[in-house]
Scaffold this motif. Structure first.
Motif, PDB file in Angstrom:
ATOM      1  N   GLU A  42       0.834  -1.217   0.000  1.00 44.30           N
ATOM      2  CA  GLU A  42       0.000   0.000   0.000  1.00 44.30           C
ATOM      3  C   GLU A  42       0.866   1.263   0.000  1.00 44.30           C
ATOM      4  N   THR A  43       1.908   1.245   0.846  1.00 44.02           N
ATOM      5  CA  THR A  43       2.790   2.421   0.930  1.00 44.02           C
ATOM      6  C   THR A  43       3.479   2.659  -0.413  1.00 44.02           C
ATOM      7  N   ARG A  44       3.951   1.581  -1.008  1.00 42.92           N
ATOM      8  CA  ARG A  44       4.652   1.711  -2.294  1.00 42.92           C
ATOM      9  C   ARG A  44       3.706   2.152  -3.409  1.00 42.92           C
ATOM     10  N   LEU A  45       2.495   1.608  -3.401  1.00 44.27           N
ATOM     11  CA  LEU A  45       1.530   1.970  -4.451  1.00 44.27           C
ATOM     12  C   LEU A  45       1.141   3.450  -4.327  1.00 44.27           C
ATOM     13  N   ALA A  46       0.865   3.868  -3.089  1.00 44.04           N
ATOM     14  CA  ALA A  46       0.487   5.279  -2.879  1.00 44.04           C
ATOM     15  C   ALA A  46       1.607   6.183  -3.377  1.00 44.04           C
ATOM     16  N   ALA A  54      -3.439   4.253   0.069  1.00 47.16           N
ATOM     17  CA  ALA A  54      -3.837   3.129  -0.788  1.00 47.16           C
ATOM     18  C   ALA A  54      -4.363   2.019   0.120  1.00 47.16           C
ATOM     19  N   VAL A  55      -5.395   1.336  -0.335  1.00 45.03           N
ATOM     20  CA  VAL A  55      -5.967   0.208   0.410  1.00 45.03           C
ATOM     21  C   VAL A  55      -5.958  -0.993  -0.526  1.00 45.03           C
ATOM     22  N   ALA A  56      -5.208  -2.032  -0.161  1.00 46.08           N
ATOM     23  CA  ALA A  56      -5.150  -3.242  -1.004  1.00 46.08           C
ATOM     24  C   ALA A  56      -6.326  -4.142  -0.653  1.00 46.08           C
ATOM     25  N   VAL A  57      -6.929  -4.733  -1.670  1.00 44.72           N
ATOM     26  CA  VAL A  57      -8.094  -5.608  -1.452  1.00 44.72           C
ATOM     27  C   VAL A  57      -7.995  -6.864  -2.324  1.00 44.72           C
ATOM     28  N   ALA A  58      -9.027  -7.696  -2.229  1.00 48.57           N
ATOM     29  CA  ALA A  58      -8.997  -9.026  -2.848  1.00 48.57           C
ATOM     30  C   ALA A  58      -8.991  -9.003  -4.374  1.00 48.57           C
ATOM     31  N   ASN A  59      -9.610  -8.005  -4.974  1.00 48.69           N
ATOM     32  CA  ASN A  59      -9.641  -7.883  -6.446  1.00 48.69           C
ATOM     33  C   ASN A  59     -10.224  -6.514  -6.817  1.00 48.69           C
ATOM     34  N   ILE A 198      -7.464   0.540  -3.896  1.00 50.87           N
ATOM     35  CA  ILE A 198      -8.138   1.829  -4.050  1.00 50.87           C
ATOM     36  C   ILE A 198      -7.160   2.882  -3.551  1.00 50.87           C
ATOM     37  N   THR A 199      -7.024   3.976  -4.283  1.00 49.48           N
ATOM     38  CA  THR A 199      -6.202   5.078  -3.796  1.00 49.48           C
ATOM     39  C   THR A 199      -7.088   6.301  -3.589  1.00 49.48           C
ATOM     40  N   THR A 200      -6.665   7.159  -2.670  1.00 49.84           N
ATOM     41  CA  THR A 200      -7.430   8.376  -2.375  1.00 49.84           C
ATOM     42  C   THR A 200      -6.547   9.355  -1.604  1.00 49.84           C
ATOM     43  N   ASN A 201      -6.978  10.599  -1.566  1.00 49.55           N
ATOM     44  CA  ASN A 201      -6.316  11.591  -0.708  1.00 49.55           C
ATOM     45  C   ASN A 201      -7.210  11.970   0.471  1.00 49.55           C
ATOM     46  N   ASN A 202      -8.342  11.286   0.565  1.00 47.99           N
ATOM     47  CA  ASN A 202      -9.353  11.639   1.557  1.00 47.99           C
ATOM     48  C   ASN A 202      -9.240  10.695   2.762  1.00 47.99           C
ATOM     49  N   ASP A 247      -0.723 -11.742   2.369  1.00 46.21           N
ATOM     50  CA  ASP A 247       0.669 -11.256   2.322  1.00 46.21           C
ATOM     51  C   ASP A 247       1.459 -11.935   1.199  1.00 46.21           C
ATOM     52  N   ILE A 248       1.048 -13.128   0.828  1.00 43.41           N
ATOM     53  CA  ILE A 248       1.724 -13.820  -0.289  1.00 43.41           C
ATOM     54  C   ILE A 248       1.492 -13.004  -1.562  1.00 43.41           C
ATOM     55  N   GLN A 249       0.250 -12.603  -1.752  1.00 37.39           N
ATOM     56  CA  GLN A 249      -0.087 -11.788  -2.934  1.00 37.39           C
ATOM     57  C   GLN A 249       0.615 -10.429  -2.881  1.00 37.39           C
ATOM     58  N   ALA A 250       0.630  -9.845  -1.693  1.00 38.61           N
ATOM     59  CA  ALA A 250       1.240  -8.512  -1.568  1.00 38.61           C
ATOM     60  C   ALA A 250       2.729  -8.579  -1.893  1.00 38.61           C
TER      61      ALA A 250
END
Ligand SMILES: Cc1ncc(COP(=O)(O)O)c(C=O)c1O
Length: 389
Positions: A42-46, A54-59, A198-202, A247-250
């Protein structure tokens, strides 16, 4: 002589030894899920897309669903959206009882046409779900301006567009949207098998999304209604889901994200070769890149011209026979039987219908060899030419 080759798919992942090593390390660690790797991704994606959160989710579908809940869509609300996208985009509105309202596309980019939006806004309209089709950003500034004027929330379905820029702004930075949604399916720019974000600034939306991803539960002492219970205590304050990424996927995603620049550069190089080979042919049109944007070519749909449109099926079948894993992106959403039953018709979006009738997606993915690129060019040009006679 006809060139027959080993089948070339329209899209495919590229996994290296770095990914295998990183996933093996997680498998040997204490946390297969709910460990440190998800947050690292999430940190890297943001950082990559220049968003705050950034919030990582299942799909990607889960990402769209959570976006629809987080922005507060309710039964009876209307959502302006595009007919040319994967069904998941407008399904997100249906999941929460809202009504998708389809607005026709700009025939140059196949993205939602901002000029047609205002005519479809009613007092019930609450949001716009816009897709950066094929990897080319929609006209986000124009859409955001209209949205702000009418107090609408913009959710950018950026599942095709990780790495793209709009007017020098990174897609996902949410410069012209409230939330941006990504998918990490294997044909996308980076993969985690299944996965999304999902990414956001809010900050408020971010906190809502992280809770909804895991059952609507909070442990935040500031938010607890009962602050006396004890250290084990958590509260379910909203109805959420298990939409977590493992975490495997991440770990896979982190290594893929490190390669995003290379992957995008390769896609753009392949597109440049296609452009050079195809631009002077009159049988079909190729994707258009508007000068101020960076197209990241998630897919490469060509559009047959003139009388060739009526031969699309035969051309498609012949390309398949010759070893190309061609596809059509997309069957317009309103013409899907489920949507037709709800009363939708593609007749309301004639440009989307015209695009659909002409479209064939040809292969593009970073792992394609130069030889494969050459084969695609040769086969596509000769097959389409043969039907033009
Ligand atoms: C535009 C678009 N939106 C949403 C999705 C859904 O993503 P996922 O397959 O990760 O659920 C996709 C995936 O194909 C997509 O292309």
């Amino acid at each position: 002589m006809k060139t027959k080759i080993k089948r070339i798919p329209y899209g495919k992942q590229w996994i290296g030894k770095e990914e295998l090593r990183a996933m093996a390390a997680v498998l040997k660690s204490d946390f297969l899920t709910q460990g440190p790797k998800v947050q690292e991704l999430e940190t890297r994606l943001a950082k990559t897309v220049r968003a705050k959160y950034a919030v990582a989710v299942a799909n990607g579908t889960a990402a769209l669903h959570l976006a629809a809940i987080a922005i507060g869509l309710k039964p009876g609300d209307e959502v302006i959206t595009t007919p040319i996208s994967f069904i998941a985009t407008s399904n997100a509105a249906l999941y929460v009882g809202a009504k998708p309202v389809f607005v026709d596309i700009d025939p140059e980019t196949q993205c939602l046409d901002p000029k047609l939006i205002e005519a479809k806004i009613t007092p019930k309209t609450k949001a716009v779900f816009v897709t950066d089709f094929a990897g080319h950003p929609a006209d986000l500034r124009a859409i955001y301006r209209i949205a702000q004027k009418h107090h609408l929330i913009v959710v950018e379905d950026a599942c095709h567009a990780l790495g793209a820029t709009y007017n020098k702004h990174k897609v996902g930075a949410c410069t012209h949207s409230d939330l941006a949604v990504f998918s990490f399916h294997p044909v996308k720019h980076i993969t985690t098998g299944e996965g999304g974000a999902i990414t956001t600034n809010n900050r408020v939306l971010y906190e809502r999304l992280t809770e909804l991803r895991t059952h609507g539960v909070t442990r935040d002492p500031q938010k607890l209604l009962n602050r006396e219970a004890g250290p084990w205590y958590y509260e379910m304050q909203n109805l959420g889901f298990n939409y977590r990424m493992t975490d495997i996927q991440a770990a896979l995603g982190i290594e893929q994200l490190k390669k995003l620049g290379r992957f995008v550069a390769r896609r753009r190089k392949i597109a440049a070769r296609y452009r050079k080979a195809f631009h002077s042919l009159s049988f079909f049109k190729i994707p258009n890149e508007q000068f101020q944007n960076t197209h990241v070519y998630h897919i490469y749909p060509i559009r047959l011209q003139g009388k060739l449109v009526s031969k699309r099926k035969e051309i498609f079948q012949e390309l398949q026979k010759r070893g190309l894993g061609v596809q059509v992106h997309y069957i317009p959403i309103p013409s899907q039987p489920y949507y037709a039953k709800l009363g939708y018709s593609i007749k309301d979006c004639p440009k989307a219908e015209a695009y659909y009738r002409s479209a064939i997606t040809i292969p593009i993915f970073p792992k394609m060899t130069d030889r494969e690129i050459g084969s695609v060019i040769k086969i596509v040009a000769s097959v389409v030419r043969s039907y033009s006679k």
